[in-house]
Design a protein around this motif. Sequence first.
Motif, PDB file in Angstrom:
ATOM      1  N   LEU A 118      -0.450   5.136  -2.299  1.00 32.22           N
ATOM      2  CA  LEU A 118      -0.392   3.882  -1.549  1.00 32.22           C
ATOM      3  C   LEU A 118      -0.668   4.101  -0.063  1.00 32.22           C
ATOM      4  O   LEU A 118      -1.113   3.182   0.637  1.00 32.22           O
ATOM      5  CB  LEU A 118       0.985   3.224  -1.720  1.00 32.22           C
ATOM      6  N   ASP A 119      -0.341   5.298   0.435  1.00 29.58           N
ATOM      7  CA  ASP A 119      -0.641   5.668   1.822  1.00 29.58           C
ATOM      8  C   ASP A 119      -0.089   4.646   2.816  1.00 29.58           C
ATOM      9  O   ASP A 119      -0.801   4.166   3.707  1.00 29.58           O
ATOM     10  CB  ASP A 119      -2.163   5.818   2.001  1.00 29.58           C
ATOM     11  N   CYS A 120       1.191   4.322   2.640  1.00 24.92           N
ATOM     12  CA  CYS A 120       1.800   3.334   3.537  1.00 24.92           C
ATOM     13  C   CYS A 120       2.993   3.909   4.308  1.00 24.92           C
ATOM     14  O   CYS A 120       3.879   3.180   4.747  1.00 24.92           O
ATOM     15  CB  CYS A 120       2.202   2.079   2.768  1.00 24.92           C
ATOM     16  N   GLY A 121       3.022   5.229   4.460  1.00 33.45           N
ATOM     17  CA  GLY A 121       4.017   5.845   5.326  1.00 33.45           C
ATOM     18  C   GLY A 121       5.372   6.096   4.710  1.00 33.45           C
ATOM     19  O   GLY A 121       6.333   6.365   5.447  1.00 33.45           O
ATOM     20  N   LEU A 122       5.482   6.058   3.402  1.00 34.09           N
ATOM     21  CA  LEU A 122       6.762   6.293   2.743  1.00 34.09           C
ATOM     22  C   LEU A 122       6.852   7.745   2.289  1.00 34.09           C
ATOM     23  O   LEU A 122       5.937   8.257   1.640  1.00 34.09           O
ATOM     24  CB  LEU A 122       6.929   5.371   1.531  1.00 34.09           C
ATOM     25  N   GLY A 123       7.963   8.400   2.627  1.00 31.17           N
ATOM     26  CA  GLY A 123       8.198   9.762   2.166  1.00 31.17           C
ATOM     27  C   GLY A 123       9.110   9.764   0.959  1.00 31.17           C
ATOM     28  O   GLY A 123       9.983   8.911   0.821  1.00 31.17           O
ATOM     29  N   ARG A 165      -4.941  -5.287  -0.266  1.00 30.42           N
ATOM     30  CA  ARG A 165      -5.130  -4.055  -1.017  1.00 30.42           C
ATOM     31  C   ARG A 165      -3.821  -3.557  -1.631  1.00 30.42           C
ATOM     32  O   ARG A 165      -3.769  -3.148  -2.800  1.00 30.42           O
ATOM     33  CB  ARG A 165      -5.717  -2.985  -0.092  1.00 30.42           C
ATOM     34  N   LEU A 166      -2.729  -3.590  -0.842  1.00 26.93           N
ATOM     35  CA  LEU A 166      -1.463  -3.060  -1.341  1.00 26.93           C
ATOM     36  C   LEU A 166      -0.960  -3.849  -2.544  1.00 26.93           C
ATOM     37  O   LEU A 166      -0.613  -3.278  -3.582  1.00 26.93           O
ATOM     38  CB  LEU A 166      -0.409  -3.078  -0.221  1.00 26.93           C
TER      39      LEU A 166
END
Length: 221
Positions: free
Chosen positions: A94-99, A65-66
Amino acid sequence: MDFVIQRLHPLIRPGVHLGAARSKHAVHSQQSRLDSACVMHCLLMVLQVAGLIDDPSAIATRRRRLEAKLWRKTADVFLSGMTFGELAAFVAELDCGLGTRLLERGVHREAVAFVESELALGRLVICSWREVGTSHNHAVLAIGVSGLESNQRFMPGLLLLLDPAEGPPTAMGTCNAQLDYARWETGERRRYARYTTANETLSVVLNGAISIETGEPKKPP
Protein backbone atom coordinates in the motif's frame (compact mmCIF):
# COMPACT_ATOMS: atom_id res chain seq x y z
CA MET A 1 -6.81 2.35 46.90
CA ASP A 2 -7.12 0.25 43.74
CA PHE A 3 -8.66 1.58 40.53
CA VAL A 4 -9.80 -0.14 37.35
CA ILE A 5 -8.24 1.75 34.44
CA GLN A 6 -8.88 1.54 30.70
CA ARG A 7 -6.07 2.72 28.43
CA LEU A 8 -7.17 3.23 24.82
CA HIS A 9 -4.98 3.88 21.79
CA PRO A 10 -4.38 7.69 21.71
CA LEU A 11 -6.22 8.11 18.38
CA ILE A 12 -9.40 6.40 19.64
CA ARG A 13 -12.16 8.70 20.90
CA PRO A 14 -14.75 7.18 23.27
CA GLY A 15 -18.26 8.58 23.26
CA VAL A 16 -21.80 7.65 22.31
CA HIS A 17 -20.19 6.11 19.21
CA LEU A 18 -16.58 4.97 19.41
CA GLY A 19 -14.67 7.26 17.04
CA ALA A 20 -11.24 8.19 15.73
CA ALA A 21 -9.35 11.46 16.06
CA ARG A 22 -9.76 12.52 12.42
CA SER A 23 -12.93 10.73 11.23
CA LYS A 24 -16.57 11.70 11.59
CA HIS A 25 -17.67 8.06 11.25
CA ALA A 26 -17.85 5.54 14.07
CA VAL A 27 -14.91 3.11 14.11
CA HIS A 28 -16.34 -0.28 13.24
CA SER A 29 -16.24 -2.31 10.04
CA GLN A 30 -18.96 -4.98 10.00
CA GLN A 31 -18.17 -8.48 8.76
CA SER A 32 -20.96 -10.59 7.30
CA ARG A 33 -21.68 -14.13 8.46
CA LEU A 34 -20.78 -15.45 5.00
CA ASP A 35 -17.26 -14.12 4.53
CA SER A 36 -13.77 -14.87 5.83
CA ALA A 37 -12.41 -11.34 5.45
CA CYS A 38 -12.06 -10.54 9.17
CA VAL A 39 -8.38 -9.58 8.70
CA MET A 40 -9.29 -7.05 6.03
CA HIS A 41 -12.08 -5.60 8.16
CA CYS A 42 -9.54 -5.07 10.94
CA LEU A 43 -7.11 -3.39 8.52
CA LEU A 44 -9.88 -1.05 7.33
CA MET A 45 -10.46 0.03 10.92
CA VAL A 46 -6.72 0.68 11.38
CA LEU A 47 -6.64 2.79 8.22
CA GLN A 48 -9.67 4.74 9.42
CA VAL A 49 -8.00 5.45 12.78
CA ALA A 50 -4.85 6.54 10.93
CA GLY A 51 -6.91 8.96 8.80
CA LEU A 52 -6.05 7.20 5.53
CA ILE A 53 -9.69 6.39 4.77
CA ASP A 54 -12.80 8.01 6.16
CA ASP A 55 -15.53 5.38 5.93
CA PRO A 56 -14.64 1.67 5.48
CA SER A 57 -18.13 0.88 4.19
CA ALA A 58 -17.63 3.25 1.23
CA ILE A 59 -14.44 1.81 -0.31
CA ALA A 60 -16.42 0.08 -3.09
CA THR A 61 -17.66 3.44 -4.38
CA ARG A 62 -14.43 5.44 -4.17
CA ARG A 63 -11.99 5.84 -7.06
CA ARG A 64 -8.83 6.75 -5.21
CA ARG A 65 -5.92 4.31 -5.67
CA LEU A 66 -5.89 3.27 -1.99
CA GLU A 67 -9.60 2.48 -1.76
CA ALA A 68 -9.49 0.66 -5.11
CA LYS A 69 -6.64 -1.58 -3.89
CA LEU A 70 -8.45 -2.26 -0.62
CA TRP A 71 -11.66 -3.19 -2.44
CA ARG A 72 -9.85 -5.57 -4.82
CA LYS A 73 -7.99 -7.27 -1.98
CA THR A 74 -11.18 -7.65 0.08
CA ALA A 75 -12.85 -9.30 -2.91
CA ASP A 76 -9.82 -11.59 -3.37
CA VAL A 77 -9.87 -12.87 0.24
CA PHE A 78 -13.64 -12.76 0.81
CA LEU A 79 -14.01 -16.56 0.98
CA SER A 80 -10.46 -17.75 1.62
CA GLY A 81 -9.25 -15.42 4.36
CA MET A 82 -5.78 -13.98 4.79
CA THR A 83 -2.71 -14.81 6.91
CA PHE A 84 -0.88 -12.15 8.90
CA GLY A 85 2.19 -12.71 6.73
CA GLU A 86 0.09 -11.91 3.67
CA LEU A 87 -1.31 -8.87 5.48
CA ALA A 88 2.19 -7.55 6.28
CA ALA A 89 3.13 -7.85 2.60
CA PHE A 90 -0.08 -6.10 1.55
CA VAL A 91 0.44 -3.21 4.00
CA ALA A 92 3.94 -2.71 2.56
CA GLU A 93 2.46 -2.77 -0.95
CA LEU A 94 0.00 0.00 0.00
CA ASP A 95 3.02 2.28 0.55
CA CYS A 96 1.16 4.62 2.88
CA GLY A 97 3.70 4.95 5.69
CA LEU A 98 2.50 2.20 8.02
CA GLY A 99 5.07 0.06 9.82
CA THR A 100 4.32 -3.50 10.93
CA ARG A 101 5.72 -6.06 13.37
CA LEU A 102 4.67 -9.66 12.95
CA LEU A 103 4.06 -12.62 15.23
CA GLU A 104 2.45 -14.90 12.68
CA ARG A 105 2.24 -17.92 14.96
CA GLY A 106 2.86 -18.19 18.67
CA VAL A 107 1.73 -19.92 21.81
CA HIS A 108 -0.97 -18.17 23.82
CA ARG A 109 1.18 -16.53 26.49
CA GLU A 110 3.74 -15.39 23.89
CA ALA A 111 0.97 -13.81 21.80
CA VAL A 112 -0.51 -12.09 24.88
CA ALA A 113 2.90 -10.62 25.78
CA PHE A 114 3.40 -9.39 22.20
CA VAL A 115 -0.01 -7.68 22.05
CA GLU A 116 0.44 -6.14 25.49
CA SER A 117 3.90 -4.70 24.69
CA GLU A 118 2.89 -3.36 21.25
CA LEU A 119 -0.17 -1.61 22.68
CA ALA A 120 2.05 -0.05 25.34
CA LEU A 121 4.15 1.41 22.49
CA GLY A 122 1.06 3.12 21.04
CA ARG A 123 0.48 0.70 18.17
CA LEU A 124 -2.77 -0.90 17.09
CA VAL A 125 -2.66 -4.70 17.04
CA ILE A 126 -4.64 -7.13 14.90
CA CYS A 127 -4.62 -10.45 16.72
CA SER A 128 -6.15 -13.85 16.09
CA TRP A 129 -7.79 -16.27 18.48
CA ARG A 130 -9.35 -19.69 18.27
CA GLU A 131 -11.87 -21.23 20.60
CA VAL A 132 -10.40 -24.02 22.74
CA GLY A 133 -11.12 -27.37 21.08
CA THR A 134 -11.51 -25.92 17.56
CA SER A 135 -9.15 -25.02 14.70
CA HIS A 136 -10.96 -21.94 13.31
CA ASN A 137 -9.03 -18.66 13.65
CA HIS A 138 -10.70 -15.26 13.91
CA ALA A 139 -9.05 -11.82 13.68
CA VAL A 140 -9.94 -8.87 15.92
CA LEU A 141 -8.45 -5.43 16.49
CA ALA A 142 -6.93 -4.62 19.90
CA ILE A 143 -7.38 -0.91 20.69
CA GLY A 144 -6.48 -0.82 24.37
CA VAL A 145 -6.14 -2.57 27.71
CA SER A 146 -7.91 -2.56 31.02
CA GLY A 147 -6.28 -3.36 34.34
CA LEU A 148 -5.81 -2.57 37.98
CA GLU A 149 -3.80 0.42 39.16
CA SER A 150 -2.50 0.16 42.70
CA ASN A 151 0.11 2.43 44.30
CA GLN A 152 0.79 4.01 40.88
CA ARG A 153 1.51 0.58 39.38
CA PHE A 154 -0.65 -0.53 36.45
CA MET A 155 -1.29 -4.25 35.93
CA PRO A 156 -3.11 -4.91 32.63
CA GLY A 157 -5.22 -8.03 32.42
CA LEU A 158 -7.87 -7.51 29.76
CA LEU A 159 -7.73 -6.52 26.08
CA LEU A 160 -10.29 -4.07 24.68
CA LEU A 161 -11.21 -5.25 21.19
CA LEU A 162 -13.17 -4.40 18.08
CA ASP A 163 -14.54 -7.63 16.63
CA PRO A 164 -15.75 -7.19 13.03
CA ALA A 165 -18.14 -10.14 13.42
CA GLU A 166 -19.95 -8.39 16.29
CA GLY A 167 -22.25 -5.37 16.16
CA PRO A 168 -21.10 -1.78 16.82
CA PRO A 169 -19.50 -1.11 20.22
CA THR A 170 -22.47 0.27 22.12
CA ALA A 171 -23.25 -2.21 24.91
CA MET A 172 -19.62 -2.22 26.18
CA GLY A 173 -18.96 1.45 25.42
CA THR A 174 -15.27 1.46 24.45
CA CYS A 175 -15.24 -1.91 22.65
CA ASN A 176 -17.51 -4.72 21.48
CA ALA A 177 -15.42 -7.60 22.82
CA GLN A 178 -13.02 -8.20 25.69
CA LEU A 179 -10.33 -10.80 26.23
CA ASP A 180 -9.60 -11.47 29.90
CA TYR A 181 -6.14 -13.08 30.02
CA ALA A 182 -4.77 -12.54 33.55
CA ARG A 183 -5.84 -12.76 37.17
CA TRP A 184 -6.27 -9.19 38.32
CA GLU A 185 -5.20 -9.90 41.89
CA THR A 186 -1.79 -11.33 40.94
CA GLY A 187 -1.24 -10.51 37.25
CA GLU A 188 -0.69 -14.21 36.55
CA ARG A 189 -1.62 -15.07 32.96
CA ARG A 190 -4.25 -17.75 32.54
CA ARG A 191 -3.73 -20.85 30.43
CA TYR A 192 -6.88 -19.94 28.49
CA ALA A 193 -8.40 -16.49 28.07
CA ARG A 194 -12.06 -15.64 28.53
CA TYR A 195 -13.50 -13.96 25.44
CA THR A 196 -16.67 -11.96 26.10
CA THR A 197 -19.06 -10.15 23.76
CA ALA A 198 -22.56 -8.81 24.34
CA ASN A 199 -23.93 -12.23 23.39
CA GLU A 200 -21.52 -14.94 24.52
CA THR A 201 -18.47 -15.98 26.51
CA LEU A 202 -15.86 -18.40 25.14
CA SER A 203 -12.61 -19.99 26.29
CA VAL A 204 -9.98 -19.04 23.70
CA VAL A 205 -6.26 -18.85 23.03
CA LEU A 206 -4.41 -16.13 21.13
CA ASN A 207 -2.20 -17.61 18.43
CA GLY A 208 -0.86 -14.73 16.33
CA ALA A 209 -0.71 -10.97 15.94
CA ILE A 210 0.52 -8.11 13.78
CA SER A 211 1.06 -4.61 15.14
CA ILE A 212 0.69 -1.53 12.97
CA GLU A 213 2.38 1.80 13.64
CA THR A 214 -0.03 4.52 12.50
CA GLY A 215 2.02 7.65 13.25
CA GLU A 216 0.28 11.01 13.40
CA PRO A 217 -3.32 10.91 12.14
CA LYS A 218 -3.85 12.33 8.69
CA LYS A 219 -6.88 14.28 7.54
CA PRO A 220 -9.21 11.74 5.83
CA PRO A 221 -9.61 12.21 2.07
